[in-house]
Scaffold this motif. Structure first.
Motif, PDB file in Angstrom:
ATOM      1  N   GLY A   1     -62.126  13.290 -35.287  1.00 46.20           N
ATOM      2  CA  GLY A   1     -61.885  13.692 -36.671  1.00 46.20           C
ATOM      3  C   GLY A   1     -60.406  13.782 -36.997  1.00 46.20           C
TER       4      GLY A   1
ATOM      5  N   VAL B   1     -58.194  11.645 -35.855  1.00 48.22           N
ATOM      6  CA  VAL B   1     -57.573  10.326 -35.750  1.00 48.22           C
ATOM      7  C   VAL B   1     -57.572   9.643 -37.116  1.00 48.22           C
ATOM      8  CG1 VAL B   1     -57.744   8.042 -34.708  1.00 48.22           C
ATOM      9  CG2 VAL B   1     -58.293  10.082 -33.354  1.00 48.22           C
ATOM     10  N   ALA B   2     -56.422   9.190 -37.530  1.00 41.77           N
ATOM     11  CA  ALA B   2     -56.314   8.494 -38.818  1.00 41.77           C
ATOM     12  C   ALA B   2     -56.699   7.032 -38.657  1.00 41.77           C
ATOM     13  CB  ALA B   2     -54.892   8.592 -39.357  1.00 41.77           C
ATOM     14  N   LEU B   3     -57.226   6.474 -39.725  1.00 41.33           N
ATOM     15  CA  LEU B   3     -57.609   5.066 -39.701  1.00 41.33           C
ATOM     16  C   LEU B   3     -56.413   4.191 -39.336  1.00 41.33           C
ATOM     17  CD1 LEU B   3     -59.532   2.713 -40.215  1.00 41.33           C
ATOM     18  CD2 LEU B   3     -59.042   2.931 -42.664  1.00 41.33           C
TER      19      LEU B   3
ATOM     20  N   LEU C   1     -56.246   1.411 -36.323  1.00 42.39           N
ATOM     21  CA  LEU C   1     -55.951   0.000 -36.542  1.00 42.39           C
ATOM     22  C   LEU C   1     -54.682  -0.407 -35.798  1.00 42.39           C
ATOM     23  CD1 LEU C   1     -56.781  -0.247 -40.349  1.00 42.39           C
ATOM     24  CD2 LEU C   1     -58.037  -1.289 -38.460  1.00 42.39           C
TER      25      LEU C   1
ATOM     26  N   ARG D   1     -66.899   7.946 -35.953  1.00 38.14           N
ATOM     27  CA  ARG D   1     -65.745   8.194 -36.818  1.00 38.14           C
ATOM     28  C   ARG D   1     -65.410   6.998 -37.701  1.00 38.14           C
ATOM     29  NH1 ARG D   1     -62.563   8.621 -40.011  1.00 38.14           N
ATOM     30  NH2 ARG D   1     -60.477   9.529 -40.038  1.00 38.14           N
ATOM     31  N   PHE D   2     -65.474   5.806 -37.101  1.00 35.54           N
ATOM     32  CA  PHE D   2     -65.136   4.585 -37.829  1.00 35.54           C
ATOM     33  C   PHE D   2     -66.283   3.584 -37.715  1.00 35.54           C
ATOM     34  CE2 PHE D   2     -60.976   6.209 -36.216  1.00 35.54           C
ATOM     35  CZ  PHE D   2     -60.405   6.531 -37.438  1.00 35.54           C
ATOM     36  N   PRO D   3     -67.316   3.797 -38.497  1.00 34.08           N
ATOM     37  CA  PRO D   3     -68.531   2.992 -38.364  1.00 34.08           C
ATOM     38  C   PRO D   3     -68.279   1.480 -38.435  1.00 34.08           C
ATOM     39  CG  PRO D   3     -68.892   4.821 -39.852  1.00 34.08           C
ATOM     40  CD  PRO D   3     -67.425   4.779 -39.582  1.00 34.08           C
ATOM     41  N   GLY D   4     -68.709   0.795 -37.410  1.00 31.42           N
ATOM     42  CA  GLY D   4     -68.628  -0.660 -37.415  1.00 31.42           C
ATOM     43  C   GLY D   4     -67.276  -1.247 -37.057  1.00 31.42           C
ATOM     44  N   LEU D   5     -66.265  -0.423 -37.079  1.00 32.68           N
ATOM     45  CA  LEU D   5     -64.909  -0.958 -36.915  1.00 32.68           C
ATOM     46  C   LEU D   5     -64.690  -1.643 -35.566  1.00 32.68           C
ATOM     47  CD1 LEU D   5     -62.168  -1.398 -38.075  1.00 32.68           C
ATOM     48  CD2 LEU D   5     -61.498   0.886 -37.310  1.00 32.68           C
TER      49      LEU D   5
ATOM     50  N   THR E   1     -66.762  -4.787 -35.058  1.00 32.75           N
ATOM     51  CA  THR E   1     -66.291  -5.916 -35.861  1.00 32.75           C
ATOM     52  C   THR E   1     -65.034  -6.537 -35.273  1.00 32.75           C
ATOM     53  OG1 THR E   1     -67.192  -4.863 -37.839  1.00 32.75           O
ATOM     54  CG2 THR E   1     -65.606  -6.637 -38.167  1.00 32.75           C
ATOM     55  N   VAL E   2     -64.136  -5.681 -34.835  1.00 30.56           N
ATOM     56  CA  VAL E   2     -62.900  -6.195 -34.236  1.00 30.56           C
ATOM     57  C   VAL E   2     -63.217  -6.970 -32.961  1.00 30.56           C
ATOM     58  CG1 VAL E   2     -60.739  -5.555 -33.096  1.00 30.56           C
ATOM     59  CG2 VAL E   2     -61.404  -4.436 -35.224  1.00 30.56           C
TER      60      VAL E   2
END
Lengths: 107, 107
Positions: free
Chosen positions: B10, B12-14, B18, B88-92, B95-96
């Motif tokens: 929670g 961690v920033a997007l 990235l 936290r980051f669904p699918g991220l 996908t990467v």
DNA sequence: GCAACAGTTCAATAATTCGGAACTATCAAA
DNA sequence: TTTGATAGTTCCGAATTATTGAACTGTTGC
């Protein structure tokens, strides 16, 4: 300014694409462009980002194949290269944009 | 080394997530971890990356909430925090990782 | 004990990024 | 055309971040 140089998406590295998106200001710009329409540099204004910095952000987005910029009078209007980017990096942009609007702080 | 500090997802920033993924060496590490199992720092070795640099890469991945590291003797074994990161980051991450193995050069 | 090894930390250098000032180009009005 | 304001870029020095060799910590095995 005789038009801008836009890379072929095939020449864009994944790292460059992720790097371009890994900045709150640039991401905000992309989010707005994702809503559709064109955006001029000045209209993009994240809070208090100076012009030169903003200009650089657009340059990075351009180099990452995320936007296309055209000159219209004294404005430089940018649009998302949504479809092309999607073809090169399937699902990537959509997934990033689907992430919560940022404010990462749950207890 | 009294264990490592691992952020709550929670926190961690997007942008941090990235950024962590926007590096070929770090991405290679994550790809290997995604295959399952643990990875020691030395086993990770992207081509000719020096120890100190590699150590720093792991630190960045840790700070981004992507990996958890435990001490096992003189080895520091890391695993993916796959499920937590996904929450936290669904699918991220998926996908990467689904992106082509890198070698961006179509004509 | 000692030597080899796994990683981290430190400090110096290299590479990026930021941002103010100067510059270019366009538009509007007179 | 001239003047003035606006939109963006470029230049370049300052601040930040990344890289990496060397020194250091802790572990294993002899």
């Amino acid at each position: 300014m005789p038009a801008f140089s836009h890379p072929r998406l095939g020449d864009v590295a994944l790292a460059a694409a992720l790097h371009a998106l890994a900045d709150p200001c640039r991401l905000a710009i992309v989010r707005r462009l994702a809503l559709g329409g064109e955006l001029s540099c000045s209209a993009a204004a994240c809070h208090d980002v100076p012009k030169s910095t903003l200009s650089n952000h657009f340059k990075i987005l351009r180099a990452a194949g995320l936007i296309r910029t055209r000159t219209a009078g004294r404005d430089h209007l940018s649009t998302l290269r949504g479809d092309e980017f999607e073809t090169r990096f399937p699902g990537l942009l959509a997934t990033v944009l689907a992430q919560p609007e940022e404010t990462a702080n749950a207890a």
